[in-house]
Design an enzyme around this catalytic site. Structure first.
Site: not given
Ligand code: ARG
Length: 480
Positions: A170, A297, A303, A310
């Site tokens: 979980h 970024s 970043k 991804e």
């Protein structure tokens, strides 16, 4: 390889394609030609098409339809076409519709005997053959790439075999595991993927040539000889040929099976990608990905984004969609060949290209990823991860597990209430939950000892994880 288009292809429809000569007064309209051409994507089948044509030509010579001279003319013609394609100097013509007619038309231009090549063959069994050969070739390549990703996971785990992290259910901290154990879970998944591809390869490995358009041929073809030459044999070397000409030309189950195996691989890759994304966050901080495998970024200077992971997660969507497209494509088709089947190619190619690039990039990324032992150790040091061990301690003292679970639950609540870690409670406080707690309970929180106790087959303890790492290193070693 980019497809080279001829200027003639732009006025498609003007010249009649090979398949239309005789029956039709005109070529297809420009729109129809553009709508139905497949050369823009099926040129990728050229190797398989030529391999199949060579086997067919040899067989036609064996049964006396081609003279030895004609056969050699055809074989040489096909060889020269292959080397032109390889060099990128072959002129693909879209008015010739597809890879089969492009190659045959050019062959006939170079060698008049080429006009005999299509004897007892239809593009229907020809394309079925090409697709089976392509899927078979692709499966060997995918298997290598799956194996390499497995290897990269094992390498990463073996670099830090002692590092522990929380195992989650979980997405809540559960129990401590070796980082390598978590990585090896993916090695297991990928192993099943390899088995599924291998299984799909077995059913793809059946030769449909000789099925003709749908009803075979009246000529005495040597189907098994062709099958043998093209490697359509079982493990004992016996030729495998399709046993029903109608099924032979209309079956695309092997495309679906490949795509289904690929879809599950994509799902596995996506899950791995998700773990990588989480681990690379400041919140987890378990891994660091090398700059070359991350992006920045355009706005936020600090970043460093895990784009490879991804995109792998994102691209799985296409692969799953392709599988669904293929199933829907097939479901309403009457027997036998229908032009709809041409739509199988882009889905198949896209699936294979996508999964293969994800496999390669994920493996490369993992080889440029380091585990951060300090953050892992901090997370794994959470004594709550050993709450189950505390219950097992009581079980060893004879307490029924349900009661032990309840007692430890009370201890956890007490710790939470007083804002202390689980291992900071006094013996008296613990005894308020169960009088079976004794002084030796402190040993439960020795993480190293706790991991030594987890040594069942498949458990995350140090000895067993090292054994599994060794097992995989051996199994994945490059074949000598
Ligand atoms: N390009 C076609 C395909 O991919 C080849 C077979 C064409 N057969 C036909 N009867 N039109 O399906």
């Amino acid at each position: 390889m980019a497809m080279k288009r001829s200027s003639a292809s732009r006025k498609a429809g003007a010249s009649a394609a090979v398949s239309r000569s005789g029956r039709f007064a005109s070529g297809p309209s420009h729109d129809v030609a553009a709508f139905s051409e497949s050369i823009s994507f099926d040129w990728r089948l050229w190797r398989q098409d030529i391999r199949g044509s060579m086997a067919h030509a040899r067989m036609l010579a064996r049964i006396g339809i081609l003279t030895a001279k004609e056969r050699d003319e055809i074989l040489h013609g096909l060889e020269s076409i292959a080397s032109d394609i390889e060099r990128g100097s072959f002129d693909w013509k879209s008015e010739l519709e597809d890879v089969h007619m492009n190659i045959e038309a050019e062959l006939t231009r170079r060698a008049p005997a080429g006009a005999k090549l299509h004897t007892a063959r239809s593009r229907n069994d020809q394309v079925a053959l090409d697709m089976r050969l392509w899927v078979r070739d692709e499966i060997s390549a995918v298997d290598e790439e799956l194996r390499d990703l497995q290897r990269s996971l094992v390498e990463l785990g073996a670099r830090e075999p002692e590092v522990l992290i929380p195992g989650y259910t979980h997405l809540q901290r559960g129990q401590p595991v070796a980082f390598a154990h978590h990585l090896l879970a993916y090695v297991e998944m990928l192993e099943r993927d390899r088995q599924r591809f291998r299984d799909a390869a077995r059913r793809a490995n059946v030769c449909p040539l000789g099925s003709g358009a749908l009803a075979g041929s009246t000529l005495p073809l040597d189907r098994e000889g062709v099958a043998r030459e093209l490697g359509f044999v079982d493990e004992r070397g016996r030729p495998q040929v399709t046993q029903n000409s109608m099924d032979g030309v209309s079956d695309r189950d092997f495309v679906v099976e490949f795509s289904a195996a690929a879809a599950l691989t994509a799902v596995h890759l996506s899950r791995l990608a998700e773990d990588v994304v989480l681990w690379a966050t400041a919140e987890f901080g378990f891994i660091r990905i090398a700059d070359a495998y991350t992006t920045g970024s355009s706005l936020m200077p600090q970043k460093k984004n895990p784009d490879v992971a991804e995109l792998t997660r994102g691209k799985s969507g296409r692969v799953l969609g392709n599988l669904m497209s293929l199933l829907v494509l097939l479901k309403g088709l009457p027997m036998t060949y229908n032009r709809d089947l041409q739509e199988d190619k882009e889905r198949l190619f896209d699936t294979s290209d996508t999964v293969r690039s994800c496999l390669r990039l994920m493996a490369a990324m993992l080889r440029h990823t380091t585990i951060v032992p300090s953050t892992c150790a901090r997370a794994a040091a959470d004594p709550a991860l050993l709450a189950t061990d505390l219950a097992d301690y009581l079980v060893r003292k004879g307490v029924p597990f349900r009661l032990a679970h309840h007692a430890v639950g009370a201890v956890v609540a007490l710790a939470e209430l007083s804002g202390r870690p689980l291992n900071q409670l006094s013996l008296e406080e613990m005894r308020s939950a169960s009088d079976r707690f004794e002084k030796d309970v402190a040993e439960v929180f020795d993480l190293k000892a706790a991991m030594q106790r987890r040594n069942l087959i498949g458990a995350p303890g140090s000895t067993e994880v090292r054994r599994q790492l060794r097992r995989w290193e051996k199994a994945l070693a490059p074949k000598a």
